[in-house]
Structures are given as C-alpha cells and as structure tokens.
Scaffold this active site. Structure first.
Site, short mmCIF file in Angstrom:
data_model
loop_
_atom_site.label_atom_id
_atom_site.label_comp_id
_atom_site.label_asym_id
_atom_site.label_seq_id
_atom_site.Cartn_x
_atom_site.Cartn_y
_atom_site.Cartn_z
N CYS A 129 -9.15 -7.09 1.87
CA CYS A 129 -9.37 -5.73 2.36
C CYS A 129 -10.84 -5.33 2.23
O CYS A 129 -11.28 -4.41 2.90
CB CYS A 129 -8.50 -4.75 1.60
SG CYS A 129 -6.85 -5.38 1.37
N THR A 176 0.84 -1.21 0.00
CA THR A 176 0.00 0.00 0.00
C THR A 176 0.87 1.25 0.00
O THR A 176 0.64 2.19 -0.79
CB THR A 176 -0.93 -0.01 1.23
OG1 THR A 176 -1.73 -1.19 1.18
CG2 THR A 176 -1.83 1.22 1.27
N ASN A 229 -5.76 -9.05 -7.96
CA ASN A 229 -5.71 -9.87 -6.75
C ASN A 229 -6.93 -10.78 -6.61
O ASN A 229 -6.87 -11.83 -5.99
CB ASN A 229 -5.57 -9.00 -5.50
CG ASN A 229 -6.47 -7.79 -5.51
OD1 ASN A 229 -6.43 -6.99 -6.43
ND2 ASN A 229 -7.31 -7.67 -4.50
N GLY A 252 6.24 -7.99 0.59
CA GLY A 252 6.88 -9.23 1.02
C GLY A 252 5.92 -10.34 1.41
O GLY A 252 6.16 -11.50 1.11
N1 PLP Z 1 -2.04 -4.26 -4.37
C1 PLP Z 1 -2.55 -5.48 -4.57
C2 PLP Z 1 -2.84 -5.93 -5.96
C3 PLP Z 1 -2.80 -6.31 -3.48
O1 PLP Z 1 -3.32 -7.53 -3.68
C4 PLP Z 1 -2.51 -5.86 -2.17
C5 PLP Z 1 -2.83 -6.68 -0.99
O2 PLP Z 1 -3.74 -7.49 -1.00
C6 PLP Z 1 -1.96 -4.57 -2.03
C7 PLP Z 1 -1.73 -3.81 -3.14
C8 PLP Z 1 -1.61 -4.04 -0.68
O3 PLP Z 1 -0.44 -4.68 -0.17
P1 PLP Z 1 -0.15 -4.65 1.40
O4 PLP Z 1 -1.10 -5.59 2.04
O5 PLP Z 1 1.27 -5.11 1.53
O6 PLP Z 1 -0.33 -3.24 1.84
#
Ligand code: PLP
Length: 386
Positions: free
Chosen positions: A325, A74, A151, A200
């Site tokens: 999320c 993020t 995702n 990571g």
């Molecule tokens: N972008 C995508 C495509 C994701 O799948 C995710 C997490 O699910 C993120 C960004 C965010 O990553 P993080 O959980 O490390 O903040």
C-alpha cells in the site's frame, strides 16, 4: 528470462488455492441466489454462508455469531476502531503503535479529528514495544488497537500478554491479525481479545472478502448501513462466493499449518542466511525469533529498494520494498523509521514473503539473482561500496 514468476510477495497477497477456487465456483455460476430470498436457490447460498461462518468460528475458537463478514481487512480494522471507540462519546483514549498498517493508522487520524486522544507506542530496534510503556499508556484508555504481526517485518507482538494487561485495566482490545490468520494457531476462547480483523487474500482466498470477530457483548458500530445482513451489523448483499472461499481457505490453512510452517521457515532461513552472507552491507530488519515463519526484511545499504525490485522483476522475481500500500511513495517505510533504521538502510529494504506454495526453485532463483543485482546497483550508486 524464466517465464514462470518466482512469487516472493505473499504478505501483499497470495494465490487462490485451487481447492478454494473449486469450492467457490458454483456460487459464481449456478448457485447465484440472493441469500436473503425465500426460495430453495437462495437457501443454498444462505446455507453456504452459515457453513463458512462455522468453519471460521471453529478454527478461531469463536462462536459463529461473533463473526461478521466484511469486504477486506481494511474495512474490518475501520469497523473495529469505530466500534471500540463508540462508547467514549465525549472523547476517549486509544492506544496504538507507530508501526500499524494504514488501515489502522489512517483511521486513527479520523478518530483524532472526532475528539479522541491517540497514543502511539514506540518500538525498539527489534520492532518490539516496551511493556512498561504499554502499562502506563493503558491507564485511563478506552481501547488498544495493536497488530499481531507486522506486514513489513513479520515481527510478532505478544498479543496474549498485551490483551491480558489491557483487560486488567478495563480497556477494550482490537488486534489487526491480517498477517497471522492462517499462519499461526489462534484460539480466541483462551484470549482476552474483543475484536480481531482478518482478510481472505492473505491466506489463499480471493481479494474482496474479510471478517471481523467481535466478542459477544462488545460494542458494535456499523459502517455499512442497509439491510439486515450480518444481523444488521454490516449491510449489503453478501459476497457469497468470497465467503465460501474464506471458509474453505481457513480450513485448509489449519490443516497445512504445522508441516508447511516448518518447510516455509526453513526456506525463509536459507534465503535470509544466503543473502546476508553474499551481499556486503546487508542487515536484517526486525527480531530474529519473534517473527512470522514466512517473512524476511533485509536492508541493502546505499541502494534503493525500488531499484532492486525493478531488476528482480526483469528476472521474473516478485518481492516488495515495503507494504504494497505504500509502494509509490518515496518516503522510507514508517515501520523501519520507527525501529530507528537509518535512512541509507531503510531506503534499501526488501521484503521477501513466502507461502505454502513457495518452491525451492523460487528461493534458489532469488539467492542466485540478488548478489549480482546489489553489485550492479552499488556500482551505479554515488555512495556505492562493497
Ligand atoms: N492490516 C495489515 C497488517 C495488512 O498487511 C493489510 C494488507 O496488506 C491490511 C490490514 C489491509 O487488508 P486488505 O488488503 O484486505 O484491506
């Protein structure tokens, strides 16, 4: 109930590889020096960060100074967008899509409030953008931010081609590669990408560490201001253990990639075929071929995805009804809605995502459990029919 969980939610997060855990352990115990200090204890931490940066850069085909360590995907996405749009002071144009992760989608709302114009490309029923629509949107744009793999569905956008078209028009390119790093080979030295985000915990490192690749010479706008860490581009004492883990995890991912992708793809396909055959009124969401090898997203019409997840959970099987999320929200997934999936099917969508730690036994358990769960829920549903 089987006490061992069948974990089929690897796009949400992955287990830490035992080798990664071993590599990071000293930096949580004896090697606790602050990398910015001047004695030997600190030097060990600082050297470990240098090694991890080189490991990540080498695997991605980048230069070490093009890697900025962050706290998560993020943050990397936010920083890429802030950096790319920082040159358009009077208000620029950002091209993106309707199916981005909230880490991009919500940040574009802020950019819009700051006076930038946001153009969101649509997707078709396979989850793909139209390249002619892309070309016209790119005219006069400052930057494009487009995810490499979705995702929720695993659908891959043709990033090399998109990046080429953007650069031909002088448009900066950011790709959210959070779901592809560690799963497909990436060579940034051959790609026209200015910013690439990764995280990571999606490839067997722990949560709380990510990175942003910034092509040498591309604008950088810091979001975390403080000390001189990361050459002043991202302040804050480094998460040394996390960074070490990220370096080790990317090396392992590269080593395992070819073999594991074949094995994972075969298990994913077996699961997908079995569920589409054994559950009436089931449909695959997203392109069959242009997809990550580890992901399948299937809609079971006339039932609620949350209901399926609860019953799977009672049998120790973990899956997801959308991106982690957005779980908790009753709105169907914005990705499936953008693909034109009808409400009755979007509500009943379940994502299964595998990793190199997934076993045949876990797949067999899901294949066994799902038809009974769908049957049971359909019997309860006012629209239920088999
Ligand atoms: N972008 C995508 C495509 C994701 O799948 C995710 C997490 O699910 C993120 C960004 C965010 O990553 P993080 O959980 O490390 O903040």
């Amino acid at each position: 109930m089987n006490s061992k969980i069948a974990y089929l939610d690897n796009n949400a997060t992955t287990q830490v590889d035992p080798e990664v855990f071993e590599a990071m352990k000293p930096f949580l115990k004896s090697e606790f020096g602050n990398p910015s200090s001047l004695y030997d204890l600190a030097g060990t931490s600082s050297d470990a960060i240098t090694t991890a940066r080189e490991q990540l850069a080498k695997t991605l085909g980048a230069r070490p100074d093009e890697i900025i360590f962050t706290s998560c995907g993020t943050e990397s996405d936010n920083m890429a967008l802030a950096s790319a749009m920082s040159t358009a002071t009077g208000g620029g144009k950002l091209v993106t899509t309707k199916v981005e992760h909230a880490a991009v989608g919500n940040y574009t709302k802020r950019l819009s409030e700051e006076g930038h114009t946001i153009v969101e490309l649509s997707v078709d029923s396979n989850g793909q953008i139209d390249l002619d629509e892309l070309d016209s949107a790119l005219e006069g744009a400052t930057a494009i931010s487009i995810m490499w793999a979705n995702n929720e569905t695993g659908v891959l956008f043709p990033i090399p081609e998109i990046a080429k078209r953007a650069h031909e028009r002088g448009v900066l390119v950011h790709t959210d590669a959070v779901q592809v790093v560690g799963k497909i080979p990436i060579n940034l030295s051959e790609l026209e990408i200015d910013y690439l985000s990764l995280s990571g915990h999606k490839f067997h490192a722990p949560k709380g560490v990510g990175a942003l690749y910034v092509r040498s010479g591309s604008p950088v706008h810091s979001l975390v201001m403080g000390g001189h860490q990361e050459k002043g581009r991202r302040g804050g004492t480094e998460n040394v253990a996390g960074i070490v883990a990220l370096g080790r995890a990317i090396v392992l991912a590269e080593q395992h990639m070819d073999d594991e992708n074949n094995r994972v793809r075969a298990m994913r396909d077996q699961l997908e075929t079995a569920l589409l055959e054994s559950c009436p009124n089931a449909r695959l969401n997203g392109s069959v071929n242009e997809r990550l090898p580890n992901t399948t997203n299937i809609s079971f019409e006339f039932v609620e995805g949350e209901g399926i997840l609860l019953l799977l959970n009672m049998q120790g099987i973990a899956a997801s009804s959308g991106s982690a999320c957005t779980t908790g929200s009753l709105e169907p997934s914005h990705v499936l809605r953008a693909m034109g999936v009808p409400y009755t099917a979007a509500h009943g969508a379940v994502r299964f995502s595998l990793s190199r730690f997934t076993t045949q036994e876990e797949i067999d358990r899901a294949i066994e459990a799902m038809p009974k769960i769908i049957k049971r829920l359909r019997e309860l549903s006012p629209f239920g029919r088999d």
